[in-house]
Design an enzyme around this catalytic site. Structure first.
Site, mmCIF file in Angstrom:
data_model
loop_
_atom_site.group_PDB
_atom_site.id
_atom_site.type_symbol
_atom_site.label_atom_id
_atom_site.label_comp_id
_atom_site.label_asym_id
_atom_site.label_seq_id
_atom_site.Cartn_x
_atom_site.Cartn_y
_atom_site.Cartn_z
ATOM 1 N N GLN A 39 0.842 -11.569 -2.322
ATOM 2 C CA GLN A 39 -0.619 -11.539 -2.231
ATOM 3 C C GLN A 39 -1.228 -11.182 -3.577
ATOM 4 O O GLN A 39 -0.598 -10.474 -4.358
ATOM 5 C CB GLN A 39 -1.070 -10.463 -1.238
ATOM 6 C CG GLN A 39 -0.749 -10.778 0.191
ATOM 7 C CD GLN A 39 -1.169 -9.652 1.113
ATOM 8 O OE1 GLN A 39 -1.130 -8.478 0.732
ATOM 9 N NE2 GLN A 39 -1.564 -9.990 2.310
ATOM 10 N N ASP B 71 -2.893 -8.825 -4.442
ATOM 11 C CA ASP B 71 -3.216 -7.562 -3.781
ATOM 12 C C ASP B 71 -3.681 -6.500 -4.770
ATOM 13 O O ASP B 71 -3.269 -6.487 -5.928
ATOM 14 C CB ASP B 71 -1.925 -7.075 -3.102
ATOM 15 C CG ASP B 71 -2.186 -6.082 -1.998
ATOM 16 O OD1 ASP B 71 -3.357 -5.954 -1.574
ATOM 17 O OD2 ASP B 71 -1.226 -5.433 -1.559
ATOM 18 N N HIS C 277 -8.208 -1.484 0.508
ATOM 19 C CA HIS C 277 -7.207 -2.543 0.371
ATOM 20 C C HIS C 277 -7.990 -3.827 0.174
ATOM 21 O O HIS C 277 -8.918 -4.089 0.931
ATOM 22 C CB HIS C 277 -6.400 -2.755 1.650
ATOM 23 C CG HIS C 277 -5.799 -1.537 2.258
ATOM 24 N ND1 HIS C 277 -4.443 -1.312 2.239
ATOM 25 C CD2 HIS C 277 -6.351 -0.513 2.950
ATOM 26 C CE1 HIS C 277 -4.191 -0.186 2.903
ATOM 27 N NE2 HIS C 277 -5.328 0.308 3.345
ATOM 28 N N HIS D 2 -5.206 -2.088 -4.592
ATOM 29 C CA HIS D 2 -5.710 -0.928 -3.858
ATOM 30 C C HIS D 2 -6.582 -0.110 -4.783
ATOM 31 O O HIS D 2 -6.176 0.201 -5.903
ATOM 32 C CB HIS D 2 -4.554 -0.099 -3.306
ATOM 33 C CG HIS D 2 -3.779 -0.859 -2.277
ATOM 34 N ND1 HIS D 2 -2.615 -1.511 -2.563
ATOM 35 C CD2 HIS D 2 -4.064 -1.127 -0.985
ATOM 36 C CE1 HIS D 2 -2.197 -2.143 -1.476
ATOM 37 N NE2 HIS D 2 -3.052 -1.934 -0.510
ATOM 38 N N LYS E 210 -13.919 -3.267 7.905
ATOM 39 C CA LYS E 210 -13.496 -4.222 6.879
ATOM 40 C C LYS E 210 -14.457 -5.396 6.787
ATOM 41 O O LYS E 210 -15.249 -5.633 7.693
ATOM 42 C CB LYS E 210 -12.097 -4.744 7.198
ATOM 43 C CG LYS E 210 -12.033 -5.470 8.537
ATOM 44 C CD LYS E 210 -10.706 -6.179 8.746
ATOM 45 C CE LYS E 210 -10.706 -6.872 10.102
ATOM 46 N NZ LYS E 210 -9.680 -7.868 10.254
ATOM 47 N N CYS F 24 0.783 -1.245 0.000
ATOM 48 C CA CYS F 24 0.000 0.000 0.000
ATOM 49 C C CYS F 24 0.815 1.297 0.000
ATOM 50 O O CYS F 24 0.497 2.192 -0.788
ATOM 51 C CB CYS F 24 -1.042 0.018 1.104
ATOM 52 S SG CYS F 24 -0.996 -1.340 2.243
ATOM 53 N N ARG G 242 7.969 -10.267 5.723
ATOM 54 C CA ARG G 242 7.643 -9.945 7.105
ATOM 55 C C ARG G 242 8.523 -10.784 8.010
ATOM 56 O O ARG G 242 8.680 -11.989 7.795
ATOM 57 C CB ARG G 242 6.162 -10.201 7.411
ATOM 58 C CG ARG G 242 5.276 -9.209 6.693
ATOM 59 C CD ARG G 242 3.828 -9.293 7.102
ATOM 60 N NE ARG G 242 3.036 -8.533 6.124
ATOM 61 C CZ ARG G 242 1.713 -8.560 6.035
ATOM 62 N NH1 ARG G 242 1.022 -9.322 6.889
ATOM 63 N NH2 ARG G 242 1.082 -7.853 5.123
HETATM 64 ZN ZN LIG Z 1 -2.949 -2.525 1.450
#
Ligand SMILES: [Zn+2]
Ligand SMILES: [Zn+2]
Length: 630
Positions: free
Chosen positions: A380, A382, A509, A384, A463, A333, A362
């Site tokens: 991911q 992922d 997200h 946005h 969320k 992000c 991580r």
């Molecule tokens: Zn994010």
């Protein structure tokens, strides 16, 4: 005094009445079966006095699946184990023995090291205790008296626990065993219908490696022997389906001590990865996402702006280059926010859906790493979404629709949860009202029933999480769709509205399968490695029944490949039986034989886990095409 029962009726009781008194006042049967008092989410021993006006629920042996009822049963079983350990191994010192999820443990210092045989011996002694019957007695003692008691018993760990115990000190006794314990406990041992000791492990006293190492005995207990049987069966199944075992056996993924928590994807594993990756790319394009690529490594200033340096630094890998501090990205992000800020934006460009399957790192503690399920390096699916507040509902609906398209394709059973404003949060109540309403409206429009996680949202916004329930009944969170008002503001993101004024966009997200590593791990356990045709690394294996048929087998496999299938030929000099068995070990969905009797009109085909059939080439092809459709 009076207490309030679950049906809202009131029960008059003499002052100082206990939970057991309340049960007796309702009926002798209830008193006999009672195991616990629950009041507003907290549990209390039946022997303790109730408060005036308290709402109470009395749990009984019939609440055999209730987590609190199981907790008190297992805690009581742990005390039986301690009693058994002191008797079977005289001189044993006892430490702590709490109930845990699915069971209980007790930590002991045995006079001599014990092996697996101890499980059987201790379990036998517990069975003897159960046959004799045990009752629990509870009383409170002065701190000094408690210490004296355990000193005299030669129980140094308990003496230390008394020293650090907070509040009043209570003892529980059953048989000749007295424990320092807050409880609650059963009235007696009758409800314990099944106990099983499962394993031994080393455990440092108080989890501190400078302290003595104790032996932890794990066990479990149930109100019904059938529940124990079912539990043991699930344990076996879970072992059989362990993705770490499967990914090695199927040649998918491996690990090295030189890169802890970071998977090595072998060619077969990469096939699964790429199918998911292709799917992601194709659907993203269809659904109006654009793909971007942002750096791995950023100056710590970026992480200060995003807030990660404060809140997430311990989970990040950091390094210093030319006197500047850098951090490897744990999330995409902040990079996407930088990218967004690199050009001016008008409301006409919104929603802007930025997708990136970036490499993330991580710094998970090495002790918590677990195959593909908890890794240090992952990717991911992922994205946005930057949009106006008015677009939030439609965008969230789009994410839900996308997510459920994937679930259906992969055969997943998924439920949704809406997490609302937590106590510690940023933003105004008005913003939260609007955001929560938008998420709820999207869920309603998608026709989804959902749970509400009151106060479980993140500090920057509410969320929706999606949980998949696997074939063993375990629940896994896989997707998340999160609203964020804070990050766009922290990065000073702007767009020009139709009023010509500058506005801050809302950011969503969303990751639908989550980390691909973790998803593949979960999916392997869910399917036990029997991957659907779409994901199977090798979809069809052709076996020539003997040497003479190699060339024809090859051309059959070629034909399958031309039609887009992953097909191979096993032309090794092994017996046919051996080659069939190997194809089964690799869990290959289709095995096709080619020999004297085979022709395109009549092929011998064996489907995974099924019998051998005779089908025509046309039939086989159309069946494969239908099954491989994504
Ligand atoms: Zn994010
Ligand atoms: Zn206890």
């Amino acid at each position: 005094m009076k207490v309030v029962l679950p049906d809202s009726s009131e029960l008059e009781l003499p002052d100082g009445a206990t939970g057991l008194d309340a049960a007796r006042a309702i009926g002798p049967k209830l008193a006999e079966q009672a195991v616990l008092v629950r009041s507003n989410g907290t549990v209390r021993d039946l022997r303790q006095p109730l408060d005036d006006g308290q709402q109470i629920q009395i749990l009984t042996t019939r609440d055999k699946d209730d987590p609190d009822a199981l907790y008190v049963l297992r805690h009581s079983a742990a005390h039986l184990l301690a009693e058994a350990a002191r008797r079977v191994y005289p001189g044993t010192k006892v430490a702590i023995g709490p109930p845990i999820e699915n069971g209980f443990y007790y930590d002991f210092e045995f006079p001599k090291a014990v092996g697996e045989e101890a499980l059987e011996r201790l379990e036998e002694e517990i069975r003897r205790e159960l046959a004799e019957g045990r009752e629990w007695e509870r009383w409170e003692v002065e701190r000094d008296e408690a210490k004296r008691y355990f000193e005299q018993e030669g129980e140094p760990y308990k003496v230390e626990l008394v020293d650090t115990a907070e509040g009043s000190i209570s003892f529980y006794k059953q048989g000749d065993f007295v424990d320092l314990c807050r409880g609650p406990h059963l009235q007696d041992s009758k409800p314990i219908k099944a106990v099983k000791l499962l394993s031994l492990a080393g455990a440092y006293w108080r989890g501190d490696e400078t302290k003595p190492q104790l032996t932890r005995v794990y066990g479990t207990a149930f109100y019904d022997p059938k529940d124990l049987e079912a539990y043991l069966h699930r344990l076996e199944e879970a072992k059989r389906r362990d993705h770490r075992r499967l990914s090695k056996e199927l040649g998918l993924v491996d690990f090295s001590e030189l890169a802890p928590g970071m998977p090595f994807w072998h060619p077969r594993g990469m096939v699964i990865w790429n199918v998911l990756e292709d799917l992601r790319r194709r659907e993203n394009a269809k659904r109006g996402y654009v793909e971007v690529r942002t750096p791995q490594l950023y100056d710590s200033d970026l992480w200060r702006t995003s807030g990660h340096w404060d809140k997430f630094r311990e989970n990040m890998f950091t390094l210093e280059v030319e006197g500047r501090e850098y951090g490897l990205k744990p999330m995409n992000c902040p990079g996407h926010c930088l990218l967004f800020a690199q050009a001016p934006h008008s409301y006409r460009e919104l929603p802007l859906r930025l997708a990136e399957a970036g490499n993330l790192h991580r710094n998970e503690l090495s002790g918590t790493l677990h195959g593909l399920l908890r890794v240090r390096h992952f990717v991911q699916d992922d994205a946005h979404i930057y949009c106006t507040p008015e677009q939030v509902e439609d965008e969230v609906l789009g994410c839900l629709d996308y997510a459920f398209y994937l679930y259906e394709l992969l055969g997943l059973d998924v439920s949704a949860e809406l997490s609302t404003r937590p106590e510690n949060r940023l933003g105004t109540d008005e913003e939260w009202d609007q955001a929560e309403a938008a998420l709820a409206a999207a869920l309603d429009r998608q026709g989804l029933a959902y749970r509400i996680g009151q106060g479980e949202g993140i500090f920057y916004g509410p969320k929706i999480d999606m949980h998949m329930s696997d074939s063993l009944g375990r629940s896994w969170q896989i997707s998340t769709i999160q609203l964020d008002f804070q990050m766009p503001a922290r990065f000073g993101l702007r767009y020009q509205g139709d009023d010509n004024a500058e506005h801050t966009p809302v950011m969503i997200h969303r990751a639908l399968l989550g980390s691909l590593e973790r998803f593949i791990g979960i999916y392997l356990e869910h399917t036990g490695g029997d991957l659907p045709l779409v994901l199977a690394p090798e979809q069809v294996r052709v076996l020539p029944v003997s040497d003479r048929f190699r060339a024809e087998a090859e051309s059959l496999a070629d034909d399958l490949r031309v039609h887009g299938f992953r097909a191979s030929v096993d032309e090794r000099d092994e017996t046919l039986g051996r080659r069939i068995r190997d194809a089964e070990l690799y869990k290959i969905p289709y095995v096709v034989f080619w020999g004297e009797r085979e022709s395109l009109e009549s092929l011998a085909v064996r489907k995974r886990g099924g019998d051998q059939l005779t089908v025509s080439w046309e039939t086989l092809l159309s069946e494969l095409q239908a099954a491989a459709k994504v």
